[in-house]
Design an enzyme around this catalytic site. Structure first.
Site, mmCIF file in Angstrom:
data_model
loop_
_atom_site.group_PDB
_atom_site.id
_atom_site.type_symbol
_atom_site.label_atom_id
_atom_site.label_comp_id
_atom_site.label_asym_id
_atom_site.label_seq_id
_atom_site.Cartn_x
_atom_site.Cartn_y
_atom_site.Cartn_z
ATOM 1 N N PRO A 146 36.709 34.496 32.218
ATOM 2 C CA PRO A 146 37.539 33.946 31.142
ATOM 3 C C PRO A 146 37.056 34.386 29.755
ATOM 4 C CG PRO A 146 36.440 32.180 32.387
ATOM 5 C CD PRO A 146 36.031 33.466 33.006
ATOM 6 N N GLU A 183 29.871 28.674 38.262
ATOM 7 C CA GLU A 183 29.933 28.765 36.799
ATOM 8 C C GLU A 183 29.993 30.207 36.309
ATOM 9 O OE1 GLU A 183 30.485 26.238 34.843
ATOM 10 O OE2 GLU A 183 30.449 24.986 36.631
ATOM 11 N N ARG A 235 50.732 49.569 40.387
ATOM 12 C CA ARG A 235 52.132 49.882 40.055
ATOM 13 C C ARG A 235 52.254 51.092 39.148
ATOM 14 N NH1 ARG A 235 56.011 46.047 40.463
ATOM 15 N NH2 ARG A 235 57.118 46.788 38.619
ATOM 16 N N ASP A 285 60.362 48.422 33.040
ATOM 17 C CA ASP A 285 59.769 47.091 33.162
ATOM 18 C C ASP A 285 59.420 46.539 31.784
ATOM 19 O OD1 ASP A 285 59.854 46.815 35.863
ATOM 20 O OD2 ASP A 285 57.743 47.243 36.226
HETATM 21 N N1 SAH Z 1 31.983 28.577 33.532
HETATM 22 C C1 SAH Z 1 32.925 29.597 33.282
HETATM 23 C C2 SAH Z 1 34.114 29.523 34.241
HETATM 24 C C3 SAH Z 1 33.764 29.913 35.640
HETATM 25 S S1 SAH Z 1 35.158 29.984 36.658
HETATM 26 C C4 SAH Z 1 33.440 29.508 31.837
HETATM 27 O O1 SAH Z 1 33.557 28.406 31.340
HETATM 28 O O2 SAH Z 1 33.722 30.528 31.235
HETATM 29 C C5 SAH Z 1 34.546 30.897 38.030
HETATM 30 C C6 SAH Z 1 34.931 32.356 38.066
HETATM 31 O O3 SAH Z 1 36.330 32.482 38.093
HETATM 32 C C7 SAH Z 1 34.468 33.183 36.896
HETATM 33 O O4 SAH Z 1 33.164 33.649 37.060
HETATM 34 C C8 SAH Z 1 35.468 34.332 36.904
HETATM 35 O O5 SAH Z 1 35.081 35.361 37.779
HETATM 36 C C9 SAH Z 1 36.723 33.672 37.460
HETATM 37 N N2 SAH Z 1 37.705 33.328 36.395
HETATM 38 C C10 SAH Z 1 38.006 32.090 35.955
HETATM 39 N N3 SAH Z 1 38.974 32.126 35.016
HETATM 40 C C11 SAH Z 1 39.308 33.420 34.858
HETATM 41 C C12 SAH Z 1 40.232 34.100 34.014
HETATM 42 N N4 SAH Z 1 41.003 33.458 33.150
HETATM 43 N N5 SAH Z 1 40.313 35.442 34.115
HETATM 44 C C13 SAH Z 1 39.521 36.115 34.983
HETATM 45 N N6 SAH Z 1 38.618 35.521 35.802
HETATM 46 C C14 SAH Z 1 38.511 34.192 35.741
#
Ligand code: SAH
Length: 244
Positions: A88, A115, A153, A168
């Site tokens: 994220p 996490e 794609r 698209d």
């Molecule tokens: N503690 C982290 C969230 C971990 S979620 C934070 O607050 O930033 C667990 C995993 O899900 C992450 O390591 C990532 O690989 C994936 N993930 C979660 N949300 C994502 C998103 N919006 N885009 C891409 N990967 C995501």
């Protein structure tokens, strides 16, 4: 083009990689998706992939050892592969990034869980962190699938002529025009006459205008980067005047 996906849940990918456009592209050998089970790179009896965070706090963190081994394995015959961590915190994935990635030969996608991953993996191996949007998933697997799908794609041959990606949304810099198919009348709503006219010039102009109108309504910021003709600009000005 090869995608290596590093995950602790390899089964997650079973059916998505069998269906539709992706399934066909894999069958035809246009793309190659290898699912790498992170647990195969653990050394202890319990096949551990996570541990408690230094500094305390809730949740677990993915330990670096198995990730290093898995990435090294994926890179073994291709040192130039691009390593992407789904996160994220990453750059928000969009059409332009998908287009750039579709030119690469080998992507390694790391799916986080818990996490997230130990920061030293990011420092030592990760070329790019990608997010699929401002929300939190419970794992990187759905995000990795999104990247594999959107990038595939754009690989030549993956889409047939009928499903060409040329028009698209985003490919033209605009959102797409509305689609209609049979029946001609549905719940009292008729297909726009122009689409039945057989006049291809006129249809093309109508679709362009609809795409402009929808983009202006929903995502006006996209218009700043879109390639617009004089006619397009005149039409947008007309719409904005009507709005006032
Ligand atoms: N503690 C982290 C969230 C971990 S979620 C934070 O607050 O930033 C667990 C995993 O899900 C992450 O390591 C990532 O690989 C994936 N993930 C979660 N949300 C994502 C998103 N919006 N885009 C891409 N990967 C995501």
């Amino acid at each position: 083009m090869t995608f290596d996906v590093i995950t602790i849940f390899p089964n997650f990918f079973d059916s998505p990689l069998k269906e539709g456009v992706l399934g066909r592209a894999i069958k035809k050998g246009l793309i190659n998706v290898r699912i790498i089970n992170l647990r195969d790179f653990t050394k202890d009896r319990h096949r551990t992939t996570d541990d408690r965070p230094y500094g305390g706090g809730p949740g677990m963190v993915m330990i670096p050892g198995p990730l290093k081994e898995a990435i090294t394995h994926a890179k073994k015959d291709d040192k130039d592969a691009t390593v992407i961590l789904l996160s994220p915190r990453g750059k928000v994935f969009d059409h332009e990034i998908a287009r750039r990635l579709s030119k690469k030969e080998h992507l390694i996608l790391i799916c986080g869980r818990y996490e997230g991953v130990d920061e030293r993996i990011v420092k030592a191996f990760v070329d790019m962190e990608l997010s699929i949007g401002d929300f939190v998933l419970s794992g990187g697997e759905p995000a990795a699938l999104v990247v594999v799908d959107a990038v595939s794609r754009l690989v030549p041959g993956v889409l047939g002529k009928e499903e060409s990606a040329r028009e698209d949304s985003f490919a033209t810099g605009l959102l797409e025009y509305p689609h209609y198919t049979r029946p001609k009348s549905f719940m009292g709503m008729d297909v726009p006459d122009v689409l039945l006219s057989g006049d291809h010039k006129k249809i093309e102009r109508w679709r362009r205008k609809e795409a402009l109108r929808i983009t202006l309504e929903r995502r006006p910021e996209l218009l700043k980067r879109a390639k617009l003709s004089r006619e397009d600009k005149a039409f947008l000005e007309e719409l904005e005047r009507k709005d006032k």
